[in-house]
Design an enzyme around this catalytic site. Structure first.
Site, PDB file in Angstrom:
ATOM      1  N   CYS A   1       0.780  -1.237   0.000  1.00  0.00           N
ATOM      2  CA  CYS A   1       0.000   0.000   0.000  1.00  0.00           C
ATOM      3  C   CYS A   1       0.813   1.289   0.000  1.00  0.00           C
ATOM      4  O   CYS A   1       0.504   2.203  -0.776  1.00  0.00           O
ATOM      5  CB  CYS A   1      -1.048  -0.004   1.107  1.00  0.00           C
ATOM      6  SG  CYS A   1      -0.737  -1.099   2.475  1.00  0.00           S
TER       7      CYS A   1
ATOM      8  N   ARG B   1       6.710 -11.413   5.091  1.00  0.00           N
ATOM      9  CA  ARG B   1       6.277 -11.175   6.467  1.00  0.00           C
ATOM     10  C   ARG B   1       6.848 -12.242   7.367  1.00  0.00           C
ATOM     11  O   ARG B   1       6.892 -13.412   6.989  1.00  0.00           O
ATOM     12  CB  ARG B   1       4.745 -11.218   6.559  1.00  0.00           C
ATOM     13  CG  ARG B   1       4.089 -10.121   5.755  1.00  0.00           C
ATOM     14  CD  ARG B   1       2.584 -10.197   5.842  1.00  0.00           C
ATOM     15  NE  ARG B   1       2.000  -9.158   4.996  1.00  0.00           N
ATOM     16  CZ  ARG B   1       0.701  -9.023   4.788  1.00  0.00           C
ATOM     17  NH1 ARG B   1      -0.152  -9.843   5.372  1.00  0.00           N
ATOM     18  NH2 ARG B   1       0.254  -8.075   4.010  1.00  0.00           N
TER      19      ARG B   1
ATOM     20  N   GLN C   1       0.557 -11.086  -3.095  1.00  0.00           N
ATOM     21  CA  GLN C   1      -0.828 -10.689  -2.889  1.00  0.00           C
ATOM     22  C   GLN C   1      -1.446 -10.290  -4.215  1.00  0.00           C
ATOM     23  O   GLN C   1      -0.793  -9.640  -5.031  1.00  0.00           O
ATOM     24  CB  GLN C   1      -0.882  -9.466  -1.968  1.00  0.00           C
ATOM     25  CG  GLN C   1      -0.577  -9.755  -0.535  1.00  0.00           C
ATOM     26  CD  GLN C   1      -0.783  -8.509   0.292  1.00  0.00           C
ATOM     27  OE1 GLN C   1      -0.171  -7.479   0.033  1.00  0.00           O
ATOM     28  NE2 GLN C   1      -1.640  -8.592   1.296  1.00  0.00           N
TER      29      GLN C   1
ATOM     30  N   ASP D   1      -3.275  -7.859  -4.900  1.00  0.00           N
ATOM     31  CA  ASP D   1      -3.627  -6.665  -4.148  1.00  0.00           C
ATOM     32  C   ASP D   1      -4.247  -5.603  -5.066  1.00  0.00           C
ATOM     33  O   ASP D   1      -3.980  -5.585  -6.258  1.00  0.00           O
ATOM     34  CB  ASP D   1      -2.318  -6.097  -3.578  1.00  0.00           C
ATOM     35  CG  ASP D   1      -2.531  -5.314  -2.308  1.00  0.00           C
ATOM     36  OD1 ASP D   1      -3.689  -5.159  -1.894  1.00  0.00           O
ATOM     37  OD2 ASP D   1      -1.531  -4.858  -1.737  1.00  0.00           O
TER      38      ASP D   1
ATOM     39  N   HIS E   1      -5.733  -1.262  -4.634  1.00  0.00           N
ATOM     40  CA  HIS E   1      -6.192  -0.151  -3.802  1.00  0.00           C
ATOM     41  C   HIS E   1      -7.117   0.711  -4.626  1.00  0.00           C
ATOM     42  O   HIS E   1      -6.832   0.993  -5.788  1.00  0.00           O
ATOM     43  CB  HIS E   1      -4.999   0.642  -3.270  1.00  0.00           C
ATOM     44  CG  HIS E   1      -4.138  -0.192  -2.381  1.00  0.00           C
ATOM     45  ND1 HIS E   1      -2.989  -0.825  -2.826  1.00  0.00           N
ATOM     46  CD2 HIS E   1      -4.304  -0.568  -1.092  1.00  0.00           C
ATOM     47  CE1 HIS E   1      -2.473  -1.516  -1.833  1.00  0.00           C
ATOM     48  NE2 HIS E   1      -3.242  -1.392  -0.768  1.00  0.00           N
TER      49      HIS E   1
ATOM     50  N   LYS F   1     -14.408  -3.909   7.394  1.00  0.00           N
ATOM     51  CA  LYS F   1     -14.074  -4.767   6.255  1.00  0.00           C
ATOM     52  C   LYS F   1     -15.104  -5.863   6.047  1.00  0.00           C
ATOM     53  O   LYS F   1     -15.883  -6.183   6.944  1.00  0.00           O
ATOM     54  CB  LYS F   1     -12.706  -5.400   6.465  1.00  0.00           C
ATOM     55  CG  LYS F   1     -12.670  -6.367   7.654  1.00  0.00           C
ATOM     56  CD  LYS F   1     -11.395  -7.194   7.652  1.00  0.00           C
ATOM     57  CE  LYS F   1     -11.332  -8.098   8.882  1.00  0.00           C
ATOM     58  NZ  LYS F   1     -10.187  -8.992   8.887  1.00  0.00           N
TER      59      LYS F   1
ATOM     60  N   HIS G   1      -8.398  -1.240   0.578  1.00  0.00           N
ATOM     61  CA  HIS G   1      -7.501  -2.336   0.177  1.00  0.00           C
ATOM     62  C   HIS G   1      -8.391  -3.499  -0.195  1.00  0.00           C
ATOM     63  O   HIS G   1      -9.397  -3.722   0.459  1.00  0.00           O
ATOM     64  CB  HIS G   1      -6.656  -2.867   1.337  1.00  0.00           C
ATOM     65  CG  HIS G   1      -5.904  -1.849   2.105  1.00  0.00           C
ATOM     66  ND1 HIS G   1      -4.571  -1.651   1.925  1.00  0.00           N
ATOM     67  CD2 HIS G   1      -6.282  -1.000   3.095  1.00  0.00           C
ATOM     68  CE1 HIS G   1      -4.147  -0.715   2.765  1.00  0.00           C
ATOM     69  NE2 HIS G   1      -5.165  -0.302   3.486  1.00  0.00           N
TER      70      HIS G   1
END
Length: 639
Positions: free
Chosen positions: A337, A366, A384, A386, A388, A468, A514
Site C-alpha cells: 500500500c 512477512r 498478494q 492486491d 487499492h 471490512k 484495500h
RNA sequence: GCCUACGUAGCUCAGUCGGUAGAGCAUUUGCAUGGUAAGCAAAAGGUCACCAGUUCGAUUCUGGUCGUAGGCUCCA
C-alpha cells in the site's frame, strides 16, 4: 394419581404426560426411535438434560445428534468420558478445559507422563469399558464454595481457578460413576450412548492459550452415535490427507521448499509456474476489463516510508530487520500500500480522476513464527493479488458493490460457489472520523445485501483503521477458507496526507480501500490443489494433454501434434520413452492430465487420436482436429 | 516462539541394544517394439539434516542448531 400436563412439540402437536415425568419418559411417548436418539432437550427454550422432570405445561424440543447443539453436547460428553478414562489410568492427571469443537472435542490435561500415540489406544480401551458400565450421567448443583472445597479435596487446581472466575451462587457438576467434572451441561443421559469414538492426536496447548502459562497435554478426539458415521468421518480425514497440496505438489512436480535456504519460501517448478502464470495472466486480463490499472512497485523501501505509514509501529513484529544501503535503513516490504500511495502522490488528483483502481501482484515478505508455517498455505514470502481503490465518498457504494461482484464472479469461474461474508465493524479503539466509518459500513452492508450473500456480523471486530468484509469460500470437501478481504483504510490517507481537489476547488481526503480477492497466489494455489485434488480443469491444468506413442514409428506424428498444439496455445506433453504403452498410460493417468492421447499405427494412418478423458476408463477415437476443437472449447468455457 | 513427534538414496520407508547401512518405486544401461493403469534384467545412487561432546570407534548415546509434521483461549 398425578395430574396430566400438556407438552407442546415444535410441530405444534401436544402430548399429555403425568406431572413429574422426566423428559426421557416424554420422548418415549413421541417415539422409541427418538427416545434412543435423544441427547438432551430444550424446555421452554432452555437447554436441559433428559433427566429433568416436568411439572407444568411446557414447550419441548428434543435435541439429537443431527443438530449443531446435539453434536456439541455429544462431543462434550465424550470429552468427559475421555477424562474419566484418563483419570483411571493416570490418577495424577489434573484437568483444565475440555470443550467440544467444530468436529469433535479435546481435553487439556496436566500430568507427569508424556502421552504417546500408544497411550491413546489404552485410553480408548478404558473409555470402551466405561461405556459398557452404562453409567448414568447425573447433574448436581451446589454453592460455588462447596464446589471449590470438592475440587480442592481431589487437587483439581485448574478447576478451582475456573471456579474462581465464575459469579457466586450455584454451580453445576456432572457425575458419572466415580468421576465428576465442573460443567454447565447439558450432557447425555448415560455413557452407553457414547459408543463410537476415536482419539485422534496429542498436542501441546497452553493453559488459557497464553504462552506464559504452563503447557498442557491436549488430546483431540471425535465421537458419533453410530459406528458408520465414525467411519465416514475417519474416511474424510483420509481424504483430506490424500488431497494434501504438499503431497500433490510433489507428485505433480509443481513446487518445492528448501530447508537449507529458508523456511516458508516457495520455489515454483515449471509446471507449478505454468499454473500460476495461467492464473495471473487471467487475473490481469480480467482486472483490465474491470477498470483496474496494473502497477509494479519495489521490493524494498526506506524505513522512513514505514514510519510514515505507521507499519513500524503496529506491524513491526511481522517485518524483517532493516538492511543498510548508503547509510540508510531499507526494509523489505510486508505490504504494497505505501508504494501505491507514493504513486498517487506523483500528481495532483481531481475528483474527475477518481475512482482510481490500482492493482498489483505484489510479492511481500512477512515474518511468521516458525511453528505456523505450512506448505503453500502459510509462508513467509507471498504474492498478494492486491489492489487499492481511491475514491470520493459518493463513489464508495458503487465501488464496494463492484469489488464484491467482481470477487464473486471470480470465485464462480474458479469453481467455488459456496461463499459466506463476514462483516467486521468499528472496534472501540479506532482512527478516522465517525461519519466515515458509518458511510463505509453502510456501503459494505449494502453490497452484501445486493449480492444476496449469507453474512455473519462481527460487531466491533474490524481493524482500528477501518471496517471490512471477508469472504469465506467452501471447498469441494466442505472446508471453509478465508480468502477475499475488502478493507477500508482511514489511517494511511491521513498519515500520507492524501487529497484530491473537489468540485468546490478544495482539498478533500479520498476514501481508500484495500482489497485482495484470492488473498495470496501461493496460498490460493495450495487451496486450489486441494479443492481439485490436483485434477485441475483444462484451462488451468499445467499439462492439458499427454501424448503417447504406441511404438517408435509414431514419434514423428506425435511430435508434429505437439508442435501444432503449442502453436494453438495449448499445453501438451509428450511421452516418447521406450516403455510399454500400459506403463506410460498409468503414469499419465497418475499425473492427472485432463486428456491422455494415444497414437498408434491406425491413428497415424487415419489422422486420428485415441482420446482418454480423465476419470474415464474407455477411450474414444476421433479426428485430430475434432480433438483440438473439443479441448479448445472446454478451455474457453473454463469447464 | 512453546509442546510433542520426526529428519536414513530423488520418493515411500526398513534397520543399526555403538563396529560407517537396506527394500520397493524413480534414475541409467541392455534386452524386448508394444494397443489403453507397472515387460525382463543389470548397474548406479547415502557426510544416515548440520555442529559439538562422550567413546578406541557415533548414523545410533548426550547437548545445541536448522528444518518438517500436528497443535497452542472454538473459554466449566
Amino acid at each position: 394419581m398425578s395430574n396430566l400436563i400438556k407438552i407442546k412439540l415444535p410441530d405444534s402437536s401436544i402430548k399429555e404426560a403425568p406431572s413429574g415425568s422426566t423428559l426421557y419418559d416424554i420422548t418415549g411417548l413421541i417415539g422409541k426411535g427418538l427416545q434412543k436418539a435423544a441427547l438432551a432437550a430444550e424446555l421452554d427454550g432452555v437447554l436441559t438434560d433428559l433427566a429433568t422432570t416436568v411439572t407444568k405445561d411446557s414447550d419441548l424440543s428434543i435435541i439429537t445428534f443431527d443438530s449443531e447443539k446435539g453434536r456439541d453436547i455429544f462431543w462434550h460428553s465424550a470429552s468427559h468420558l475421555m477424562a474419566q478414562a484418563v483419570k483411571r489410568l493416570y490418577p495424577d492427571a489434573k484437568f483444565a478445559i475440555g470443550p467440544s469443537i467444530e468436529s469433535g472435542f479435546y481435553y487439556d490435561i496436566d500430568m507427569k507422563k508424556t502421552l504417546t500415540p500408544e497411550d491413546l489406544e489404552a485410553i480408548e480401551a478404558e473409555m470402551a469399558k466405561i461405556v459398557e458400565e452404562k453409567l448414568d450421567v447425573k447433574r448436581e448443583e451446589m454453592p460455588k464454595a462447596d464446589a471449590i472445597k470438592y475440587f480442592s479435596s481431589i487437587n483439581e487446581t485448574y478447576k478451582i481457578e475456573l471456579l474462581s472466575d465464575l459469579p457466586d451462587g450455584n454451580v453445576s457438576l456432572y457425575r458419572q460413576g466415580e468421576f465428576a467434572d465442573l460443567c454447565r451441561g447439558p450432557h447425555v443421559r448415560n455413557t452407553e450412548q457414547l459408543k463410537s469414538f476415536k482419539l485422534l492426536s496429542i498436542a501441546g496447548a497452553y493453559w488459557r492459550g497464553d504462552e506464559k502459562n504452563r503447557m498442557l497435554q491436549r488430546i483431540y478426539g471425535v465421537a458419533f452415535p453410530d459406528q458408520k458415521d465414525l467411519k465416514k468421518h475417519l474416511d474424510f480425514i483420509e481424504e483430506v490427507k490424500k488431497r494434501d497440496h504438499r503431497k500433490i505438489g510433489r507428485d505433480l512436480d509443481l513446487f518445492s521448499t528448501h530447508e537449507d535456504v529458508g523456511a516458508g519460501l516457495i520455489y515454483w517448478h515449471p509446471k507449478g509456474a505454468r499454473l500460476r502464470n495461467t492464473l495471473e495472466e487471467w487475473w490481469k486480463k480480467e482486472h483490465f476489463k474491470n477498470g483496474y490499472e496494473i502497477l509494479y512497485s519495489p521490493h524494498i523501501g526506506r524505513s522512513t516510508l514505514w514510519e510514515t505509514s505507521g507499519h513500524l509501529g503496529f506491524y513491526k513484529d511481522n517485518m524483517y530487520s532493516p538492511m543498510e544501503i548508503d547509510g540508510n535503513d531499507y526494509i523489505i516490504k510486508p505490504m504494497n500500500c505505501p508504494f501505491h500511495i507514493k504513486i498517487y502522490q506523483t500528481s495532483l488528483h481531481s475528483y474527475r480522476d477518481l475512482p482510481l483502481r490500482w492493482a498489483e501482484l505484489g510479492t511481500v515478505y512477512r515474518y511468521e513464527k516458525s511453528g505456523v508455517l505450512h506448505g503453500l498455505l502459510r509462508v513467509r514470502g507471498f504474492t498478494q493479488d492486491d489492489a487499492h481503490i481511491f475514491c470520493t465518498p459518493e463513489q464508495i457504494e458503487d465501488e464496494i458493490k463492484e469489488v464484491l461482484r467482481f470477487s464473486l464472479w471470480m470465485w464462480k469461474t474458479l469453481g467455488f460457489t459456496d461463499i459466506k461474508a463476514y462483516l467486521a465493524t468499528k472496534p472501540e479503539k479506532s482512527v478516522g472520523e465517525p461519519e466515515r466509518w458509518i458511510t463505509a459500513q453502510e456501503s459494505l452492508r449494502k453490497a452484501i445485501e445486493s449480492a444476496d450473500l449469507k453474512v455473519e456480523l462481527d460487531e466491533g471486530g474490524g481493524a482500528f483503521y477501518g471496517p471490512k468484509i471477508d469472504l469465506k469460500v467452501r471447498d469441494a470437501i466442505g472446508r471453509e477458507w478465508q480468502m477475499t478481504t475488502i478493507q477500508f483504510d482511514f489511517n494511511l490517507p491521513e498519515r500520507f496526507d492524501m487529497y484530491y481537489i473537489g468540485e468546490d476547488g478544495q482539498k478533500h481526503r479520498p476514501f481508500m480501500v484495500h482489497r485482495a480477492l484470492l488473498g495470496s497466489i501461493e496460498r490460493f494455489v495450495g487451496i486450489l490443489i486441494e479443492h481439485y485434488s490436483g485434477k485441475f480443469p483444462a484451462w488451468l491444468s499445467p499439462v492439458q494433454v499427454i501424448l503417447i506413442n504406441v511404438s517408435e514409428e509414431q514419434a514423428g506424428v506425435v511430435n508434429e501434434m505437439k508442435n501444432t498444439m503449442i502453436d494453438r496455445g495449448l499445453r501438451p506433453q509428450v511421452d516418447l520413452r521406450n516403455e510399454s504403452m500400459g506403463y506410460k498410460i498409468r503414469e499419465a493417468v497418475s499425473q492427472r492430465a485432463p486428456y491422455v492421447c494415444v497414437i498408434g499405427k491406425n491413428e497415424a494412418e487415419n489422422g486420428t487420436v485415441s482420446v482418454r478423458k480423465r476419470g474415464e476408463k474407455d477411450s474414444i477415437t476421433m479426428a485430430i482436429n475434432d480433438f483440438y476443437k473439443m479441448l479448445e472449447e472446454e478451455i474457453a468455457e473454463k469447464r
